[in-house]
Design an enzyme around this catalytic site. Structure first.
Site, PDB file in Angstrom:
ATOM      1  N   GLN A  75       0.811  -1.211   0.000  1.00  0.00           N
ATOM      2  CA  GLN A  75       0.000   0.000   0.000  1.00  0.00           C
ATOM      3  C   GLN A  75       0.850   1.268   0.000  1.00  0.00           C
ATOM      4  O   GLN A  75       2.052   1.245   0.258  1.00  0.00           O
ATOM      5  CB  GLN A  75      -0.926   0.010   1.216  1.00  0.00           C
ATOM      6  CG  GLN A  75      -2.048  -1.012   1.135  1.00  0.00           C
ATOM      7  CD  GLN A  75      -3.039  -0.857   2.265  1.00  0.00           C
ATOM      8  OE1 GLN A  75      -2.973  -1.556   3.255  1.00  0.00           O
ATOM      9  NE2 GLN A  75      -3.969   0.070   2.121  1.00  0.00           N
ATOM     10  N   HIS A  76       0.175   2.363  -0.329  1.00  0.00           N
ATOM     11  CA  HIS A  76       0.637   3.738  -0.108  1.00  0.00           C
ATOM     12  C   HIS A  76       1.661   4.280  -1.106  1.00  0.00           C
ATOM     13  O   HIS A  76       1.740   5.483  -1.306  1.00  0.00           O
ATOM     14  CB  HIS A  76       1.236   3.926   1.292  1.00  0.00           C
ATOM     15  CG  HIS A  76       0.393   3.483   2.417  1.00  0.00           C
ATOM     16  ND1 HIS A  76      -0.906   3.913   2.604  1.00  0.00           N
ATOM     17  CD2 HIS A  76       0.646   2.623   3.430  1.00  0.00           C
ATOM     18  CE1 HIS A  76      -1.407   3.351   3.677  1.00  0.00           C
ATOM     19  NE2 HIS A  76      -0.498   2.548   4.199  1.00  0.00           N
ATOM     20  N   ASP A 227      -2.460  -4.872   0.223  1.00  0.00           N
ATOM     21  CA  ASP A 227      -2.019  -6.176   0.725  1.00  0.00           C
ATOM     22  C   ASP A 227      -2.800  -6.650   1.941  1.00  0.00           C
ATOM     23  O   ASP A 227      -3.142  -7.837   2.048  1.00  0.00           O
ATOM     24  CB  ASP A 227      -0.518  -6.178   1.001  1.00  0.00           C
ATOM     25  CG  ASP A 227      -0.040  -4.998   1.834  1.00  0.00           C
ATOM     26  OD1 ASP A 227      -0.876  -4.189   2.285  1.00  0.00           O
ATOM     27  OD2 ASP A 227       1.182  -4.878   2.038  1.00  0.00           O
TER      28      ASP A 227
END
Length: 466
Positions: A75-76, A227
């Site tokens: 992520q991110h 995830d």
């Protein structure tokens, strides 16, 4: 297709590696799998993810017989593209903390409560929005070139589909909810927050629904996921609280209502099924055991044996494992601390025990935060690479103070993506059984371990407010 089987594939493009599973869409039986390593670092050329995916696909025997696929990913991270679809600069990953100051500034500009109302979360250095502010302030020439921003799984899907049109970028609610500019409750982007961070608007991926699909040649591709959301789907957690011990440590639970925590401890993410995924993240999980094993000159099996040979609480030795700073609590500049050393407890066994307990105490704090926001923590489902350790399983039950369920070893993020791929074909998530029985762990609670950890952790909390 394989005989009368209809096959689906799920991809996990994580921080450390790319893994792929190919499963029977009806039964969920594992047919084959493959993997490849990713380069180390906190910024990566996205071309490395594509290369690793190609290697993993080849190791899995190719995808020619696969009817649908879905991609889950870390992520991110900020993947920035120019108007021609070229990568502007290496992607800044979730574990790159250079944007910590930008996160602080963004929160101060609007206030934590405003951010929570807008996006469900208070931005920290991990979030995409803070990385866009960092690029705007430190690389303005790069920032001006950015025409589109996407996440790692979005980028891989876009490349796999063979398009160069920025309007073909797609994502899902779970991953979009970790950007810092998406409202998971309303299901819309907050473009004002993108402009605040980067200075101008950009193309953002279209958000697909949980069972939506897009064309992938003559086949289908599911929406993908972050995830943690994919892991919850793959491990079939239901309403059970889940702790995942990968590079980072996460604790999360599926919820019908979004989280709104102005303290910033609980992030108000979305899940992969249309619900929400209140989540607490620590930056230091499996890496703590990796470094402890390296420091002691042992492998992970020996580290586990050493930890189990020492008493609970390691006779007062405490490791606060902030090896990469920390996200919860938000201490990006903190370092690891070994405290309470005496001539009696400075042994390999005690250090091993302190490493396991320190890692798990941070996740126990995360469980407390979820409980404060309505989660019922009566049992924990434990997954991730570090969950393979017998010491981690046993100590987790003692530190968490509740029973621990460990499903059979598996690639649960990739499995969650495979379930998405199956849903792209049928319109509903399949009811697959896990690949084996779960193991159950119970132990007497050890509140004195958490008390000692809290005292040691207080050193950093006091320093952050002084």
């Amino acid at each position: 297709m394989l005989g009368d089987m209809m096959l689906v594939a799920g991809v996990d493009s994580s921080t450390q590696s790319c893994k792929i599973v190919v499963r029977d869409a009806v039964s969920g039986d594992l047919v084959r799998h493959g993997s490849a390593e990713h380069p180390d670092g906190t910024e990566v050329d996205p071309a490395e993810w594509v290369r690793a995916l190609e290697v993993a696909v080849a190791a899995a025997g190719g995808l020619d017989d696969v009817a649908a696929m879905s991609v889950a990913g870390q992520q991110h991270g900020a993947v920035c593209l120019d108007e021609d679809g070229n990568v502007v600069r290496p992607a800044l990953l979730w574990n790159d903390t250079r944007s910590a100051g930008c996160a602080t500034a963004l929160v101060e500009e609007l206030g934590a409560a405003t951010w929570v109302e807008a996006t469900g979360s208070v931005p920290v250095a991990s979030f995409t929005v803070t990385k866009l502010r960092w690029i705007a302030e430190n690389e303005p020439h790069m920032a001006k070139r950015i025409a589109a921003v996407c996440l790692p799984h979005d980028y891989l899907m876009w490349v796999l589909r063979g398009t160069n049109d920025l309007d073909d970028l797609v994502t899902d609610r779970s991953d979009a909810s970790g950007t810092g500019y998406f409202d998971p409750a309303a299901g819309v982007y907050r473009r004002d927050l993108v402009r605040r961070a980067l200075g101008h608007d950009v193309v953002l991926p279209r958000v697909l629904g949980p069972t939506d699909a897009v064309e992938w040649g003559q086949r289908l591709m599911g929406p993908g996921a972050g995830d943690n959301a994919a892991s919850a789907l793959g491990a079939d957690t239901g309403a059970e609280v889940m702790v995942s011990l990968g590079t980072s440590g996460t604790a999360f639970v599926r919820s019908a209502v979004p989280a709104r925590d102005a303290t910033g401890r609980v992030a108000g993410f979305a899940d992969a099924t249309g619900l929400f995924l209140p989540l607490v993240c620590t930056l230091n999980a499996a890496r703590v055991l990796d470094r402890a094993a390296a420091m002691l000159g042992v492998d992970h099996v020996q580290l586990s044996d050493l930890a189990l040979s020492a008493p609970a609480g390691a006779d007062g030795l405490v490791l606060v494992p902030y090896l990469a700073g920390e996200r919860t609590p938000n201490l990006p500049d903190a370092t690891g601390t070994l405290m309470g050393m005496t001539s009696a407890n400075t042994t390999p066994a005690h250090v091993a025990r302190a490493a396991v307990e320190g890692m798990l105490c941070g996740l126990a704090d995360a469980l407390d935060a979820l409980a404060e926001h309505g989660a019922e923590v009566t049992r924990v489902r434990l997954v991730g690479g570090a969950a393979a350790s017998p010491a981690v399983r046993t100590v987790a039950a003692a530190v968490f103070g509740v029973g621990v369920t460990v499903p059979p070893p598996g690639e649960y993020v990739a499995d969650g993506a495979a379930r998405q791929a199956a849903s792209a074909l049928t319109g509903q998530f399949p009811q697959w059984a896990l690949d084996g029985p779960c193991s159950e762990y119970v132990s007497d609670a050890t509140p004195h371990v958490r008390q000692r950890y809290s005292e040691a952790r207080g050193h950093w909390l006091s320093a952050s407010t002084s």
